[in-house]
Design a protein around this motif. Structure first.
Motif, PDB file in Angstrom:
ATOM      1  N   LYS B 157       0.959  -1.415   0.231  1.00  0.00           N
ATOM      2  CA  LYS B 157       0.001   0.179   0.066  1.00  0.00           C
ATOM      3  C   LYS B 157       0.948   1.127  -0.481  1.00  0.00           C
ATOM      4  N   GLU B 158       1.925   1.492   1.290  1.00  0.00           N
ATOM      5  CA  GLU B 158       2.475   2.319   0.814  1.00  0.00           C
ATOM      6  C   GLU B 158       3.936   2.463  -0.742  1.00  0.00           C
ATOM      7  N   LEU B 159       4.170   1.644  -0.917  1.00  0.00           N
ATOM      8  CA  LEU B 159       5.466   1.793  -1.487  1.00  0.00           C
ATOM      9  C   LEU B 159       4.883   1.573  -3.007  1.00  0.00           C
ATOM     10  N   GLY B 160       4.049   0.288  -3.451  1.00  0.00           N
ATOM     11  CA  GLY B 160       3.185   0.267  -4.055  1.00  0.00           C
ATOM     12  C   GLY B 160       4.373  -1.258  -5.163  1.00  0.00           C
ATOM     13  N   LEU B 161       5.014  -1.520  -3.936  1.00  0.00           N
ATOM     14  CA  LEU B 161       5.718  -3.073  -4.633  1.00  0.00           C
ATOM     15  C   LEU B 161       4.809  -4.240  -4.609  1.00  0.00           C
ATOM     16  N   GLU B 162       5.092  -4.985  -5.891  1.00  0.00           N
ATOM     17  CA  GLU B 162       4.510  -6.213  -5.599  1.00  0.00           C
ATOM     18  C   GLU B 162       4.901  -7.086  -4.954  1.00  0.00           C
ATOM     19  N   VAL B 163       4.123  -7.645  -3.856  1.00  0.00           N
ATOM     20  CA  VAL B 163       4.523  -8.643  -2.820  1.00  0.00           C
ATOM     21  C   VAL B 163       4.357 -10.277  -3.270  1.00  0.00           C
ATOM     22  N   ILE B 164       5.124 -10.619  -3.391  1.00  0.00           N
ATOM     23  CA  ILE B 164       5.055 -12.042  -3.688  1.00  0.00           C
ATOM     24  C   ILE B 164       5.493 -12.920  -2.651  1.00  0.00           C
ATOM     25  N   ILE B 165       4.186 -13.759  -2.034  1.00  0.00           N
ATOM     26  CA  ILE B 165       4.620 -14.123  -0.442  1.00  0.00           C
ATOM     27  C   ILE B 165       5.653 -15.673  -1.219  1.00  0.00           C
ATOM     28  N   THR B 166       6.386 -16.364  -0.488  1.00  0.00           N
ATOM     29  CA  THR B 166       6.905 -17.618  -0.946  1.00  0.00           C
ATOM     30  C   THR B 166       7.752 -18.155   0.042  1.00  0.00           C
ATOM     31  N   THR B 167       8.362 -19.774  -0.109  1.00  0.00           N
ATOM     32  CA  THR B 167       9.252 -19.639   0.852  1.00  0.00           C
ATOM     33  C   THR B 167      10.146 -19.219   0.659  1.00  0.00           C
ATOM     34  N   PRO B 168      11.486 -20.001   1.633  1.00  0.00           N
ATOM     35  CA  PRO B 168      12.448 -19.653   0.819  1.00  0.00           C
ATOM     36  C   PRO B 168      13.541 -20.787   0.215  1.00  0.00           C
ATOM     37  N   ASP B 169      12.859 -22.365   0.543  1.00  0.00           N
ATOM     38  CA  ASP B 169      13.017 -22.639  -0.444  1.00  0.00           C
ATOM     39  C   ASP B 169      13.169 -22.672  -2.571  1.00  0.00           C
ATOM     40  N   GLU B 170      11.104 -22.416  -2.451  1.00  0.00           N
ATOM     41  CA  GLU B 170      10.857 -22.406  -3.464  1.00  0.00           C
ATOM     42  C   GLU B 170      11.294 -20.671  -4.567  1.00  0.00           C
ATOM     43  N   HIS B 171      11.588 -19.763  -3.358  1.00  0.00           N
ATOM     44  CA  HIS B 171      12.828 -18.712  -4.316  1.00  0.00           C
ATOM     45  C   HIS B 171      13.904 -19.128  -4.255  1.00  0.00           C
ATOM     46  N   ASP B 172      14.568 -19.278  -3.443  1.00  0.00           N
ATOM     47  CA  ASP B 172      16.509 -20.104  -4.345  1.00  0.00           C
ATOM     48  C   ASP B 172      15.913 -20.659  -5.286  1.00  0.00           C
ATOM     49  N   ARG B 173      15.527 -22.000  -5.541  1.00  0.00           N
ATOM     50  CA  ARG B 173      14.500 -22.608  -6.937  1.00  0.00           C
ATOM     51  C   ARG B 173      14.570 -21.855  -8.746  1.00  0.00           C
ATOM     52  N   ASP B 174      14.173 -20.286  -8.403  1.00  0.00           N
ATOM     53  CA  ASP B 174      13.563 -19.023  -8.719  1.00  0.00           C
ATOM     54  C   ASP B 174      14.396 -18.566  -9.067  1.00  0.00           C
TER      55      ASP B 174
END
Lengths: 252, 252
Positions: B157-174
Motif C-alpha cells: 500500500k505505501e511503497l506500491g511494491l508487488e509482494v510475492i509471498i513464498t518460501t526460502p526453498d521456492e525462492h532459491d529455486r527460481d
C-alpha cells in the motif's frame, strides 16, 4: 489526376519471395509503389487481393523499377541466376538477408552491369515492426551503381528508418555478434523452459523479452546467421570458450 | 502536533549495513520511520546528515522496532549472532539478501523466539529503482511470528511494491534461474566487449540493457548468487551443458 495517370507515374516495385518479410515490405511500401509479388508457394487470397500477384519471377523482374529479393539464403543464387537476363537497365536490385558478404558477391557476379545493386539488412522483422517501422534500423551496402543515396534518403524520409551505410564485411562482423549471440543465448535459454515468469528481476525480464522476439524466427534465419556469416563461427567459439572458462572458475 | 510528539509516535527502523542498498532503503522509508543506521565503514557526511547514525549495531538494534540487516552474505551470521541478545521483544527482523534458505536458517537458529523474522529479497537494486520503487517486486518469506501480513500490506500500500509471498526453498529455486542465468550471461558477454552499439537489433538492445543493469553489481552479489544459492550449481551445469550441446551441433 485520374487513377490511370497516377498509376502510370508511380514506379513499380517487385518482390520475389512473399513470406513474412516480403509481406511486411508490401505493407509498408504499397503507398509509394505499384507492387507486384511472386512466391513459389500459393499466396493466400486475402493477401493477394491487395497486391499484384505474378505467376513467375521473370514476369515480376521484367516489369519492375525496383526488385526486392526476399527469398531464403538457400535459393538466393538460383533466383539471382534466373532473373539476371530480364532486369531492366537502370533498375535497383535489393536483397534483404541477414548476411551480406556472400549475397553481395553473388549479385555482383551474376547481375548485369547496367543495374544498381544495393545489399541491405533490415535490422527488424515482423515481430519488432508490429507497431510500425519508424525509428527502426536498416544496414545498407552500396554494391554497384549510383542510386544508393536516393534509396537511403527514401528510407530515412518516407519510412523514418535509421539508415546505417556500411560494407558487407563490416556488416557481417557486427551481425555475427549482434544476431549470432542473441540467437545462441535464445536457443540455450529456450531449451531450459519453463523459466520463471513471476519471481523475476527487471534485468531478467529484459533478457526474456529479447529472447521472445527471436524465438519464432524461421529455422533458416538461424542457419543463415550461424552458418552463412563468415564471422559467426569465431564469435561462437569465443562465447563457448568464455562460458567454459567461467564454469571452470566457479567449479573451483 | 509538535515535532517532538510526531517523533514519539513514529516507529524506529534500524538499518545494519548502510551500503548502496541500505541507503536505498533509507531513501524510501525515511518518510515513515525514525531511521537509525550503522555501517562498519564511515558513512559520508552528506548521507549521515539525513539519518541518525549509530556507532554500533547493538545500539541500533536495541532502539529499533524493525531491524533491516543489509550486510554482505559473508558477514551475515556474525551480525545476527552479535545482535541476538539485544533485540526488542516483538521486533521485526528482516534480511534483504539474494538467497533465502541459508539466511533464514541462521536467523531462525540464532534469534530469540519473541521476535518476528521475515526473510525478504527485493528483486531490484539502486539501478532498477532509480525512477522509484512503485511496481517493482519483492519476495517475502514468513519465518517466525505473525507480523508478516501487516509488513506485506505496508510494502504493497505505501511503497506500491508487488509482494510475492513464498518460501526460502521456492525462492532459491527460481532465483537460481532468474539471477543465476542473468549474471552468467552478463559475465560472458561483458568479457566479449566491445560489443556493437549502433548496428543492433531490438532483441540485442534488450539483452544489452538487461546486462548493463547488473554489470555494476558488487562482486559479493555474484558470489552470493552463484555460490550461496543451493540450486545455482545445477542451473549453471544445465546452462553450460546445453551450450556445449548446441556448439557440437553447429560444428557438425
Amino acid at each position: 489526376m485520374n487513377r490511370q495517370n497516377t498509376r502510370k507515374t508511380r514506379k513499380t516495385l517487385g518482390i520475389i519471395g512473399f513470406g513474412a518479410f516480403g509481406q511486411l515490405i508490401g505493407l509498408h511500401l504499397h503507398a509509394y509503389f505499384e507492387l507486384i509479388a511472386y512466391d513459389p508457394s500459393p499466396i493466400p487470397a486475402d493477401v493477394a487481393a491487395e497486391f499484384g500477384v505474378s505467376s513467375g519471377p521473370l514476369n515480376v523482374v521484367s516489369q519492375s523499377d525496383i526488385v526486392v529479393i526476399a527469398s531464403p539464403v538457400a535459393t538466393f543464387e538460383r533466383v539471382v541466376t534466373s532473373i539476371a537476363a530480364v532486369c531492366r537497365p537502370g533498375a535497383i536490385i535489393v536483397d534483404v538477408g541477414s548476411v551480406k558478404t556472400q549475397p553481395s558477391e553473388i549479385m555482383k557476379r551474376l547481375l548485369p552491369d547496367d543495374v544498381n545493386i544495393i545489399a541491405t539488412h533490415p535490422l527488424f522483422g515482423p515481430q519488432s515492426a508490429k507497431d510500425g517501422v519508424r525509428g527502426l534500423k536498416i544496414a545498407i551496402c552500396p554494391i554497384q551503381g549510383k542510386l544508393h543515396s536516393r534509396f537511403a534518403a527514401f528510407l530515412r524520409k518516407e519510412l523514418g528508418l535509421e539508415v546505417i551505410i556500411t560494407t558487407p564485411d563490416e556488416h557481417d562482423r557486427d551481425a555475427a555478434i549482434v544476431q549470432g549471440l542473441t540467437h545462441l543465448i535464445a536457443k540455450v535459454l529456450l531449451s531450459m523452459e519453463p523459466l520463471p515468469s513471476r519471481m523475476t528481476t527487471k534485468s531478467f525480464d529484459l533478457l526474456s523479452e529479447g529472447i521472445s522476439m527471436v524465438q519464432n524466427d524461421a529455422p533458416e534465419v538461424f542457419e543463415a546467421i550461424e552458418k552463412a556469416n563468415p564471422y559467426a563461427e569465431d564469435v561462437r567459439r569465443r562465447f563457448f570458450n568464455l562460458a567454459a572458462k567461467l564454469n571452470a572458475e566457479l567449479e573451483e
